[in-house]
Design a protein around this motif. Sequence first.
Motif, short mmCIF file in Angstrom:
data_model
loop_
_atom_site.label_atom_id
_atom_site.label_comp_id
_atom_site.label_asym_id
_atom_site.label_seq_id
_atom_site.Cartn_x
_atom_site.Cartn_y
_atom_site.Cartn_z
N ALA A 1 0.81 -1.22 0.00
CA ALA A 1 0.00 0.00 0.00
C ALA A 1 0.84 1.27 0.00
CB ALA A 1 -0.93 0.00 1.21
N THR A 2 2.15 1.16 0.32
CA THR A 2 3.00 2.35 0.39
C THR A 2 3.27 2.91 -1.00
OG1 THR A 2 4.08 1.55 2.39
CG2 THR A 2 5.26 3.22 1.11
N PRO A 3 2.98 4.19 -1.25
CA PRO A 3 3.29 4.78 -2.56
C PRO A 3 4.80 4.75 -2.80
CG PRO A 3 1.82 6.20 -1.27
CD PRO A 3 2.33 5.14 -0.34
N LEU A 4 5.20 4.25 -3.97
CA LEU A 4 6.62 4.13 -4.29
C LEU A 4 7.16 5.34 -5.03
CD1 LEU A 4 6.77 0.37 -5.35
CD2 LEU A 4 7.22 1.37 -3.11
N GLY A 5 6.25 6.21 -5.46
CA GLY A 5 6.71 7.40 -6.16
C GLY A 5 6.78 7.24 -7.67
N TYR A 6 6.39 6.06 -8.15
CA TYR A 6 6.33 5.86 -9.62
C TYR A 6 5.15 4.94 -9.93
CZ TYR A 6 8.81 1.44 -8.69
OH TYR A 6 9.19 0.22 -8.23
N ASN A 7 4.77 4.90 -11.18
CA ASN A 7 3.60 4.16 -11.62
C ASN A 7 3.95 2.67 -11.71
OD1 ASN A 7 1.39 3.10 -12.97
ND2 ASN A 7 1.16 4.86 -14.33
N THR A 8 3.27 1.85 -10.91
CA THR A 8 3.55 0.42 -10.93
C THR A 8 2.45 -0.39 -11.62
OG1 THR A 8 2.49 0.10 -8.77
CG2 THR A 8 4.85 0.56 -8.79
N HIS B 1 11.11 5.25 -4.58
CA HIS B 1 11.72 4.03 -4.04
C HIS B 1 12.14 3.13 -5.21
CE1 HIS B 1 10.69 4.74 0.21
NE2 HIS B 1 9.58 5.27 -0.26
N PHE B 2 13.31 3.41 -5.77
CA PHE B 2 13.79 2.58 -6.88
C PHE B 2 14.41 1.29 -6.37
CE2 PHE B 2 17.02 5.64 -5.66
CZ PHE B 2 18.18 4.89 -5.58
N GLU B 3 14.56 1.15 -5.05
CA GLU B 3 15.02 -0.10 -4.44
C GLU B 3 13.99 -0.56 -3.42
OE1 GLU B 3 19.71 -0.38 -4.36
OE2 GLU B 3 19.06 1.41 -3.29
N SER B 4 14.32 -1.62 -2.72
CA SER B 4 13.41 -2.20 -1.74
C SER B 4 13.14 -1.22 -0.59
CB SER B 4 14.02 -3.49 -1.20
OG SER B 4 13.39 -3.90 -0.01
N LEU C 1 5.05 -3.72 -13.26
CA LEU C 1 5.99 -3.32 -12.22
C LEU C 1 5.48 -3.66 -10.82
CD1 LEU C 1 7.50 0.09 -13.42
CD2 LEU C 1 8.46 -2.21 -13.53
N ASP C 2 4.17 -3.72 -10.63
CA ASP C 2 3.68 -4.10 -9.30
C ASP C 2 4.01 -5.56 -9.00
OD1 ASP C 2 1.90 -5.10 -11.13
OD2 ASP C 2 0.10 -4.39 -10.12
N GLU C 3 4.06 -6.41 -10.05
CA GLU C 3 4.52 -7.79 -9.85
C GLU C 3 6.00 -7.80 -9.47
OE1 GLU C 3 3.07 -10.69 -12.95
OE2 GLU C 3 2.54 -8.84 -13.96
N LEU D 1 10.98 1.39 6.24
CA LEU D 1 9.58 1.73 6.51
C LEU D 1 8.87 0.47 6.96
CD1 LEU D 1 8.81 3.92 3.34
CD2 LEU D 1 9.34 4.73 5.64
N HIS D 2 8.19 0.56 8.10
CA HIS D 2 7.49 -0.63 8.59
C HIS D 2 6.34 -0.23 9.49
CE1 HIS D 2 9.30 -0.15 12.60
NE2 HIS D 2 10.46 0.05 12.00
N VAL D 3 5.47 -1.21 9.75
CA VAL D 3 4.33 -0.97 10.63
C VAL D 3 4.82 -0.97 12.08
CG1 VAL D 3 2.69 -2.05 9.06
CG2 VAL D 3 3.84 -3.44 10.78
N GLU D 4 3.98 -0.47 12.96
CA GLU D 4 4.25 -0.54 14.39
C GLU D 4 3.42 -1.68 14.98
OE1 GLU D 4 6.51 1.16 15.99
OE2 GLU D 4 7.04 2.30 14.18
N ILE D 5 4.05 -2.42 15.87
CA ILE D 5 3.33 -3.53 16.51
C ILE D 5 2.34 -2.96 17.52
CG2 ILE D 5 3.58 -5.61 17.92
CD1 ILE D 5 6.35 -5.97 16.80
N GLN D 6 1.08 -3.33 17.36
CA GLN D 6 0.01 -2.81 18.23
C GLN D 6 -0.45 -3.87 19.23
OE1 GLN D 6 -0.83 0.33 17.96
NE2 GLN D 6 0.31 0.77 16.08
#
Length: 801
Positions: A462-469, A603-606, A661-663, A758-763
């Motif tokens: 769900a994180t926007p990568l900054g380019y069209n995937t 995000h051109f990398e992981s 690219l999303d794949e 970038l990661h989620v926070e444990i709730q």
Amino acid sequence: MFTSYLRIAWRNLWKQKVFAAVNVAGMSIAICAALLLSLTAYKEWSYDDFQQKRDHIYQLYREDHRTNGTHISKSFSEPMAGVLRKEVPGVKHVTRIGGDNLFVRYKDKSIYLDVQMTDPDYLQMFSFPLQKGNAHTALDRLDQLVLTQGAAASLFSQDDPIGKTVEINIGDQWKPFVVSAVADNIPDNSSISFEALIRFENVEDYAAIRNDWHTSSYPVMLEVAPAVSMATLRKDLVPVAHKYMGDLIKDLTGMGGTPDEDGEFLRIRTIPLKDLHLSPYSVFGTGLNPFYPWMMLMLACLITGIACVNFINLSIARSFTRGSEIGLRKALGAMDRQLMLQFWSEAFLLCFISLLLSLLLATLLLPYYNATFKHDLSFRLFQNGWLILGTAATFFGITLLAGGYPAWKIARVNIIQVLKGKLNLSGSGGVRNGLIVFQFMVAALLISCTVIIWQQLNFIRATPLGYNTTQVISIPVGNAPQQALTAIRNRLASEPSVESITASTLNLGIGKDGSSGNWTLGFDYKGNHVNTQAMVVDYDYAKTLGLTLLAGRDFSRQYGADTTGVVINEQMAKQLGEKDPLNIVYNANGNDYHVIGVVKDYHFESLRKKIEPLMLSISASARKSYLFVKVNTNHPAATMDRISAIWKEIDPLTKSDPSFLDENTDRLYRQEARFSKIFMSGAVLAILISCMGLFAIAVLVMAQRRKEVGIRKVLGASVSSIVMLLSKDFLKLVLIAVLAATPVSWYLMQRWLNGFALHVEIQWWMFAGVCGLAVLIALATTSLQAVKAALANPVESLKVD
């Protein structure tokens, strides 16, 4: 005598069909899972074990200690190989490794082969036996070619390939090579693979890099004498780094880099060949976490342990119904060791039946397991005698673990108590409860990990990568001839769904060709050293990918000087230190560049990494390995099929298909997706086996408390109060298990999440949800028997002795 014990064991088990079935089912599932997981771990650890010199061959990589951390480089400059041969004591052989899938033809037959470009030492270092030819002379000349057996068969069928001339397309030029040797096919557990070998001097840009210490493009591997340890080799590489990389060390020092524990700003490190497959710094690795096989083994042990817990609990619980038998045997003179052997023989028989069923189950499930977890396992691995011996030892260990303790416990009961009808296994309740807690603790731990991994994967997607995937298709064109690239561009330009086309030396994410990479460039600008990722692209790159232009312009065919222009991202602009970076000029790699545009960081990398500085440039001579096609369609699958068909029509021998690219970005996290599936499967198995045991224990407990339930009903207790009374002890155990699992899973998952920029926070609610789920599962498992006991006629219950 043991045969007699087995016959008696069989009769006893036949009388107790329910408990035998629960034990056999639980153990069969557990052993099957443990077998598949252990085979997975063994396969990963078996890589390169056929290499005779695996303890003396190393891949080199470089550590640069910068201000913002340690940067890893897996490639070296071309002259490094000669320096290692001459100046490092104990070095026997050195090889550089390059190459790609190249177009190879012989007469009227053309195929793509994985052509590796190496030094003559290659065949003397590695254990790739030759069917024909001599390893010492097979690569003496620049025009010699070594083929594997499969590649030779594809090109020459049944003909003898030795001495035949084939042509290989390198840099859009056909070069002739003479087949000098044929090697065995590469084993499937080899980190290094090839279909053809030629000399390294045939790489496309060799003339430009042969004496260039500033360009690092190819990995280097070396073999040392048996007397040279890895520690000695690393120590001997320090003066090499000082002598030939002094400028880079000076730059790192000037940038305020943080030296390592020995005060070094730059280190040449080594990876033994035996560790190559799972090393994160290996150019031949799969990107698999080194912990992965250990995780497989630990999960196998946990699942087997849960089944053993069931076995122990049920064996002890079932002994309450065998008091008369035990008392009679003891009264007739049976010794403790004889009773232990009798009860252990029952455990052995159950485990043996479970083993046979688990082998059948594993055979049936192996294809599905391979497809689900992307493995390539087969039972051919059992050709290794040590693996068979290990499996047998593990099996006997399980029988001792599962049957040994109950047999010892039952055999030591007091004969007087037994003869009085009071079979009291003191402490057995505490052991039973502790084992139930262990079972559900493992299950809760696996469920918690699964939930957090699943959340992180959803967050990544769900994180926007900054380019069209979603509207951009990546086509791996590899080393296809230039005329094929021109043809595909012309064909796609006439497609109504295609909006724009561009190209790049590097892919985004991981395509279906399985490759990914980056190219790091360093240079000085106004006294500061700048490090940036560099990518050679084509016109319309920003337009096709949907990059946001913050300042300046994109590359344009209307500006002839754009061949020296660069488009940079925000991080690169910060490194340059200019308020307005447009039109500034800097020299990198011997070329002058001027900044024509700045794009928003993407995000051109992981997402494991923070966004790094990036420089985009144009070069007509650089080979573009990937085409990017932006499409506008309501039928993406049909559009993909159409573009794939066009590409295969132009290049029918292509090995890699296009992908959105999303794949590609999803493939960056396939390891996490695999972990999620494994944890989920483990959690399901753990819960299933635990519930089977909990159900059987509940049956026994309800039977033992039948008279108590009858008395409570006579005294006016309601059905609901009785159900709650009978179930609450089990629910307490489950709650304790979840509470114990929570801090462990939080710690493990927090460490895993820290590997992502970038990661989620444990709730807290994640663990609350796991707790609620575990309670519901336990309640559903035990409530059926509790309700049945509560609804029973109290008159019948009070008749129980």
